[in-house]
Each structure stands twice: as C-alpha cells, then as structure tokens.
Design a protein around this motif. Structure first.
Motif: not given
Length: 888
Positions: A108-122, A202-209
């Motif tokens: 009976g538990m709720r499951a949410d899903l982060t739609l990307g690895s680390g953050w932000p999306f990329g 910006t060439r920012q890479m996904v953080k904590r991928a």
C-alpha cells in the motif's frame, strides 16, 4: 423562524459529523499522509533481495512511500561477488524499478519516479545543440580576426561600439552587417570595438549522474530538447510501470546555471514583445539604464514563457498521458515565476526558512492559489551535517517549520540504498541526513513518523486560512536580470526580506505569496494584500486592486510606490500607472517602512493568533473547517515559551489534540500555554457537540522527596557496526565516557531498581530526566542546513520500560514519562533502551577511501563535513529521578 431552525439543526448535524470523522481519522490517519523518502540508488548497483528488504523496513518505520532516484556509483563492479552497476535506463535497471514498485504497492505504499539521473535533466542523449544555451559576448579591437566558435556555437549579431574591449559603451553600439565577405561596420561612426554576440552553451553536465546517465543538461526552453529527453529516458523508465503508473514523476529544483538563451528566443521575443531583441543586445548585456532594465524585463518574461510552454506544460501533459502526475520543484534557473506553478499537477518546495523568503512557501502559496490541497516539500536537506548526525529531535525541529509554511506532505531527504556488503553504517549521499534502518535510532522511527503523519493529515483538512498575501515584485526582479543570472526566486530574496516576513508573522498573521499573473488568473481572495516596495507594476494591476478594495479587500503599500510600467513598449504609459496608483491611495494604507507594518495590519484586521510575546520563536498555521478551525502552533526555538492563546476564531468548544499519541483533552482559550523547546500543539475549535474529554491536569509537586536513581547496569547488545558488551555496572549513563564503548553505535540497555512506598500521597509518579540546555544558534547565514540547537539529556532516543511494560518513548522535550500505571508496591525495575547516532562508530574507524572509485568514474561527489565526525555523548546525560506530583 422554522426554516432558520431547520437550517441551524442541519448545520449542527453536519458539523457534528465532520468533527466525529476528524476524531476517528486523527487516531489512525490515512496512510497517504505518512512521510515519504527519496530513495537513492547508487550506481545503480541494486538487487531485488535488498530492494525488497529496504521497502519492508520503510513500511515498518512508518513511511508511506518512496521516490526512486538513481545517482552516482559507490562501488566498483565485481562479477565474482555479483556486484554490477546497471546502466541507467537499461532493461536491467527498468526491471529493478518494476520490482520495487510492485513490492511497494503490495504494502500500500506510494511510488514516485525521478525522470532523470541525478539533476537537472539531461544525459548522453542530449547533444550540444540540445544542451542548455546561454548568450556569450566577445569584445575585440575593431579589425581583429573574429572569435573562433566552439562546437554548437553560432553567431547571433555583431555590433561596433566606442571604447575598449574591457570597457565599451552600449549607447554608441551600432549593428554591423555580415555577408560572405565578412562583417562590415559603419566606419562613419568610427567604432573602436567589435562586439560579437554568440549563441553558446553552458556545458553544464548532469550533477551526481548514475552510470550511463552522464551528459549535458538539456535546454529547458527547447521543446525538441525536452521531447528528446522524454523519448530517451521517460518512456523507457515508465515501461516499468505499465501495469500501474507511478503516483508521480518528479523533477528536482531547476539548477540550470546560466541558462539564459535558446535558439528560438529571437523569433519568439519578436512575436511576443513586438520588437527585435537583437537590436538591443549591447544594452541587454551592459545594463545600467532605464531602457536596458526595460529590455531585460521583457527578456526575462520571454524566458519564463518559453520554460513554461516548452518544459513545464509538456512535462505535465506527458504525465497525464501516462496516467500519473508531474511533481516539480519549480524555482531557480531558468526564469520561472510563481504563476508558472500552475502547470505541474504537484508543485513542491524545499527549505525550512519560514521567516524569510523560501522555496517552500513559494510552492505552498501556489498550491493554495491554484486549488491543490496537498503541498509537498523536500524535507531535511542538509539536516545536521555530516551524514548520520541528525537525530529525531532534529527531524521534528525542521518538519514543524515546514508545517508552518503550509506543507502537509513530507518527502524525506533521504533513504540511501545500501548494499549488504557495504561497511557500516552503510552507504549515504554526500550531503544529507540518513533515515534508513542502518541508523541506530531507527527503532523509534515509527513514533517519529506517526507524529509527522498526524500533523500532515490535520493540515489537509478544510481550507487554508492565511490572512495576508504579499504581492511579489516579479517585474522588478526580471528587470534586474543580467546575462548568466536569470532567477526570479534568487532576486525575490532581495525584495521579500526577513524584516518584511517577521513584521507580518510577529504581528499574529500567516501569509502566502501571490503575483500579478496569478491574480489575473484566479483573483484575489485574501483579506489583506501587502505591496512591498515596488517600482514596476503591470498596467492592469491598479484596476484589479481597485475592484479588490471595492469588495472589502485591505491594501497596504510599504515604501516605494509603483511608478513604472514594465517593459520597453509599456514604459511609455508609466504616467497612467502613477495616476491610477495615486487614486488607489484613497482606498489603501501606505506606510513608509516595515517597522510601521504591524499597526497597519492590526488596523486592517485583528490578529489571527497573537504570538508576539515569543519574539519570533512561535509560529502558527490555521486551517478552516465548515464548522471549526484547526491551529498548528510550534515553538521553533530551543527555549521554553509561555504564551496566552487567544485565537480570533471563536467556537463553542476548544480542544488540544496530541499528535504524538492521538489523545484529546479540553482546552481553554485565553489561558497561558507552555511550549517546551521545539514543542508543538494542535488546537481544534468547533461548534459540534461537546465531547467528554479529560482536562489537562495542573501538576504540583507532592510532599514526597524525589528519588534519584542510581546503581545502573548497562548492557550493549551490539549492532551491525559495533560489538556487544556484556551487562556490567556503570558509574555513568553516558557510554561515550568509557573507553570500551566510546565508539559504540546502537542500542544500550540501562537497568536499575527503586522501592515504591506502599502509601504515597501523590497521584502521579513521573520519571524525569535532566533539563536540556539551549545552545547558541551557530548556523552561518550563507550555509544550508538546519538542526535543533539543544543539548538533550537523552542521546538520542529512548524507550522506557517499567517492570517490563513500555511506559513511553522519549525523542523530544519534555523528557519525562508518567509511570504511575506500571508501578507496584515494593521493588520496581526501570529499563531504558537508549539509541544514539552512527557518529561514534564512524569516529572509531578510518574514513572510506574512494580513490579507486573516483579513478574509474571521476569525481562525482565530495563527502561534506567529514572533519566534524567525532564520538558524541550517548545514552543518558545527567541524573534520572522519580518525581511525585499532584494532578489537579
């Protein structure tokens, strides 16, 4: 009269039913009000066996669900041991997601899903052309060779200007022409400098991928980039949820730093703002003039339009198409506004800064305005660093602040997945508290989560009743944008100051934020509107405020009055704006500074609950029922607070509802209430039938002298990271003072006995621990995080048993337990099962060596504050006494 009597009876019956249902569910609230956790999968190197075990532990601890989030690896592959980091979004990882959601749903538990690895999306699917873009300027001496363009870059426009490459004058800039032969400047203007404006990235890479999730951060203003991410990541991950979609898909806070451009911006700007942005690039870049501020404003508004249309709305539509909801932390960069929160189905905040501008209040305000009853928050981010240092009291101290901001769904940050082979106390995120079963005090987690569940559920009842709305000067914020810095929420901290917030909260009101677009969309339904010092205001706003005042709304202007119509084209109508604002003053109050705000508020509306005597330590939030009112009242300080509780709401009955144990007692408004350090209470007022509730007894000391407990024996059963120690006599109940147990983390059992007299005059016997000590708040203003600044006598939680019966669980002040029902004549045994943090065992071993891991995967994380790991006081600090009292 007969009709009135019937209506009155009907209303009373409805209220009676409402309150009866409230009582029933308060005792055992619905599971969906339980706190959730962000569940980090490292690598992800996960197995179904461990996934199932950890979900079972979450459920047993009182958590109602989890948010699946895959981040950087913490182990190297070892095929011989069956250790493998699964590639992000691979079929193997998707199979693990499928197992997790199925196992959770069985409970009976709720499951949410982060739609990307680390953050932000990329990720690897985001090519440089789809990556977050920015405006780049290169200034060169006039006839120098043009700058070399990097991959993905393109030339937007070229200008000639007077000055030097380091100090050029935008007022002299003239646009050059370009053809196959090169760039041509108007030599008649005799420019000195060539200004090249370049679409860059910006060439920012996904953080904590996670492994396989590495890559550029996507362009949040490009529909193509967002759709590419949804095809490459969203669709495969949701394949794990074909039978039953996740409750929500999740996006962390927008931290796309410097993302101030997108390829379609020039054309979109021209269509929306009515002029060519490219003609104004020099003043956009340089700023410093009213016209430059007007251009920057229009640029910021267009960025917000593109983020909402090409990212927020498509994400929400994608969620709807897949039978789920979009839960979004919609703040930061790029340039979102408060009204943009209308697109995600579940806006979420973070941060416990209840007396300053905060992302949490930003989200809860939007939920109140747009009709979302549940407001979630990322809770306990950076709580009492370093990892494993946070205590149950720390959890309560921060959670109560979130409740004061309007939160009623906690998303704990967080629960690290930890492989069985990991060294205790197991894996952890680089900077976060740990709330999993590796935490030594996890045995008391059910009591902590039960408290949080009850308050969360109560804060969902009825409707929000905040009296005051603060009109956010978003147009001023956008006019203050500059290349590389395009965040409304960052700018808001300069406008919605702690002084403004404290002026409202200390005066006895709670508040929401609102912006001009939200008013245009939903109207203005708060009793009082505060307009803080504001220079720019949309031309439509004075008319809306006139209508609001005509229907009884109270307006208070503070400081500078609006005088400029925002934007380059509308600026010509600023005189009209000033004229309308002047006319509005006849229907409003205008005070010079925040120091004059409190009397102006009280002139407009009596305080909802006067907490000014606490000097900012006590806050409240009010929910209004059809036939009643609920107040959550919290002491956010480490000192005891005494207040007279006189709420503005008047009802037939007043009751205290105890969120720790679900009990209820009679209350009397207008009397003094004592809140211990970090104490909180729920006050319920209603017009339903009177309940036969006990009165909170007034305790006085009995004539019998207290009995000091001595002769303690201690037993250390051992834990996964600490060896057991057999029962032995101890001189101190703080086990960190003994060499043999200094680095022990886990449970200790302290036992002793005392003689109960056959005849005693007291009708209450209380086991009382030493007084805690308030600590100075040393939290640096520029450093994230929070904690309880309190040196507690129980370190850090305890289960009290008397003659083998559980008498209570101690995890927050007051540290005392009524043991009257468990006592017997003669000898009585006291047993204290005490749990500390993992700090002690961590201090007794070398830190984890990540050299080989980082050599393989790069430096994806840096553990925070590990220099502060040390053996902490553990057990019981100070004397324990049996006190005799009279309850009247």
């Amino acid at each position: 009269m007969a009709i009135a009597a019937v209506l009155a009876c009907t209303g009373f019956a409805s209220t009676a039913q409402e309150i009866a249902q409230l009582r029933k569910q308060f005792a055992d609230p619905p599971a969906d009000a339980r706190p959730m956790v962000r569940w980090w999968w490292f690598g992800p190197a996960v197995t179904k066996e461990e996934i199932g075990r950890e979900i079972d532990q979450m459920h047993a601890g009182g958590f109602g669900g989890f948010e699946l989030a895959s981040v950087y690896p913490l182990t190297l592959d070892d095929p011989a041991k069956g250790i493998q980091n699964l590639r992000y979004a691979s079929p193997e990882m998707v199979d693990m997601l499928r197992f997790a959601q199925q196992h959770g749903r069985q409970l009976g538990m709720r499951a949410d899903l982060t739609l990307g690895s680390g953050w932000p999306f990329g990720g690897p699917h985001i090519t440089i052309d789809l990556a977050a873009a920015k405006l780049k300027t290169v200034a060169l001496p006039l006839h120098s060779p043009p700058p070399k363009l990097d991959a993905g870059e393109s030339l937007i426009a070229v200008f000639g200007a007077k000055g030097t490459p380091e100090r050029w004058n935008a007022a002299t800039a003239k646009r050059a022409t370009a053809d196959g032969a090169g760039v041509h400047f108007d030599e008649a203007d005799r420019p000195d400098v060539a200004l090249y404006f370049i679409l860059s990235h910006t060439r920012q890479m996904v953080k904590r991928a996670a492994v396989g999730g590495e890559g550029y951060v996507m362009d949040h203003m490009s529909r193509q980039s967002v759709q590419t991410h949804l095809r490459a990541v969203g669709e495969p991950l949701l394949g794990a949820f074909k039978d039953a979609p996740p409750y929500a898909i999740f996006s962390d806070s927008l931290e796309v730093y410097g993302h101030d451009w997108t390829p379609a911006l020039p054309e979109e700007f021209r269509k929306r703002r009515g002029y060519d942005l490219l003609d104004h690039l020099p003043e956009l870049m340089q700023g410093g003039t009213p016209q430059a501020e007007a251009v920057r404003h229009d640029w910021g508004v267009t960025l917000s339009d593109l983020v909402s249309e090409n990212y927020l709305k498509p994400m929400a539509d994608f969620a709807t198409q897949h039978g789920t909801k979009f839960r979004s932390q919609t703040y930061g960069e790029p340039a979102v506004t408060l009204a943009d929160e209308r697109f995600p189905q579940l806006p979420e905040g973070e941060g416990p800064q209840w007396r300053a501008f905060s992302f949490t209040r930003w989200a809860t305000s939007a939920n109140h305005i747009f009709g979302n009853n549940v407001s979630s928050t990322e809770t306990w981010t950076w709580l009492h660093s370093p990892v494993f240092r946070a205590t149950p009291l720390d959890m309560k101290a921060e959670a109560d602040k979130h409740f004061l901001e309007g939160v009623n769904q906690l998303i704990g940050h967080g629960w690290p997945y930890s492989a069985p082979y990991a060294q205790e106390p197991g894996w952890s995120l680089y900077a976060a508290a740990v709330f999993n079963a590796h935490n030594p005090w996890y045995p008391v987690m059910p009591q902590v989560t039960r408290y949080l569940q009850r308050v969360s559920w109560m804060m969902r009842q009825g409707q929000p009743a905040n009296d005051v709305a603060i009109l956010l000067p978003e147009d001023d914020a956008q006019a203050a944008f500059q290349p590389g810095h395009v965040s409304v929420t960052v700018e808001m901290k300069k406008h919605i100051t702690p002084e403004l917030m404290e002026s409202v909260l200390n005066a006895g009101y709670n508040l929401d934020y609102i912006d001009a677009e939200a008013i245009a969309l939903r109207g203005l339904h708060y009793p009082v509107l505060i307009v803080p010092p504001t220079k720019r205001m949309p031309l439509t706003m004075p008319g809306q405020l006139q209508q609001y005042a005509a229907t009884g709304g109270k307006i208070i202007f503070v400081g500078e009055l609006p005088s400029v119509a925002p934007g380059l084209i509308d600026a010509a109508q600023s005189a009209d704006l000033r004229r309308e604002i002047a006319a509005l003053q006849a229907h409003a109050q205008h005070v010079a500074s925040f120091s004059e705000l409190q009397p102006a508020l009280r002139k407009a509306l009596p305080p909802d609950l006067d907490v000014s005597a606490s000097k900012g330590a006590v806050g409240f939030i009010h929910r209004k029922l059809d036939g009643g009112d609920i107040y959550f009242i919290a002491n956010t300080s480490s000192a005891t607070q005494s207040l007279t509780m006189t709420p503005r709401a008047q009802r037939a009955h007043a009751e205290w509802w105890n969120a720790d144990d679900g009990t209820e007692t009679q209350a009397r408004t207008g009397t003094t209430v004592v809140l211990p350090p970090y104490g909180s209470r729920l006050l319920v007022l209603h017009d339903g039938p009177a309940a036969k509730l006990p009165v909170e007894p007034a305790m006085t000391a009995a004539s019998e002298a207290p009995t000091s407990l001595t002769g303690w024996h201690a037993e250390f059963p051992g834990s996964p990271g600490s060896s057991s120690v057999a029962d032995h006599a101890v001189s101190s109940t703080d086990w960190s003072t003994e060499a043999s147990t200094r680095f022990y983390s886990g449970e200790a059992r302290y036992r002793t006995t005392f003689e109960e007299k056959k005849a005693r005059k007291a009708n209450r016997v209380v086991l009382r621990f030493a007084d805690g000590k308030a600590l100075p708040d040393l939290q640096a203003a520029d450093k994230p995080g929070s904690r309880a600044w309190y040196d507690a006598p129980v370190r850090d939680a305890a289960i009290v048993l008397v003659n083998g019966q559980e008498a209570g669980v101690l995890w927050h002040p007051p540290y005392e337990v009524d043991i009257t029902p468990m006592l017997k004549s003669g000898k009585n045994q006291i047993e204290l099962r005490v749990f500390n943090t993992a700090m002690n065992e961590m201090a007794g071993r070398p830190p984890v060596d990540y050299t080989a891991l980082k050599a393989k995967y790069g430096d994806r994380f840096q553990m925070q504050d590990m220099d502060q790991v040390k053996a902490e006081p553990s057990g019981i600090v100070g004397p324990v006494v049996v006190e005799y009292r009279h309850a009247k």
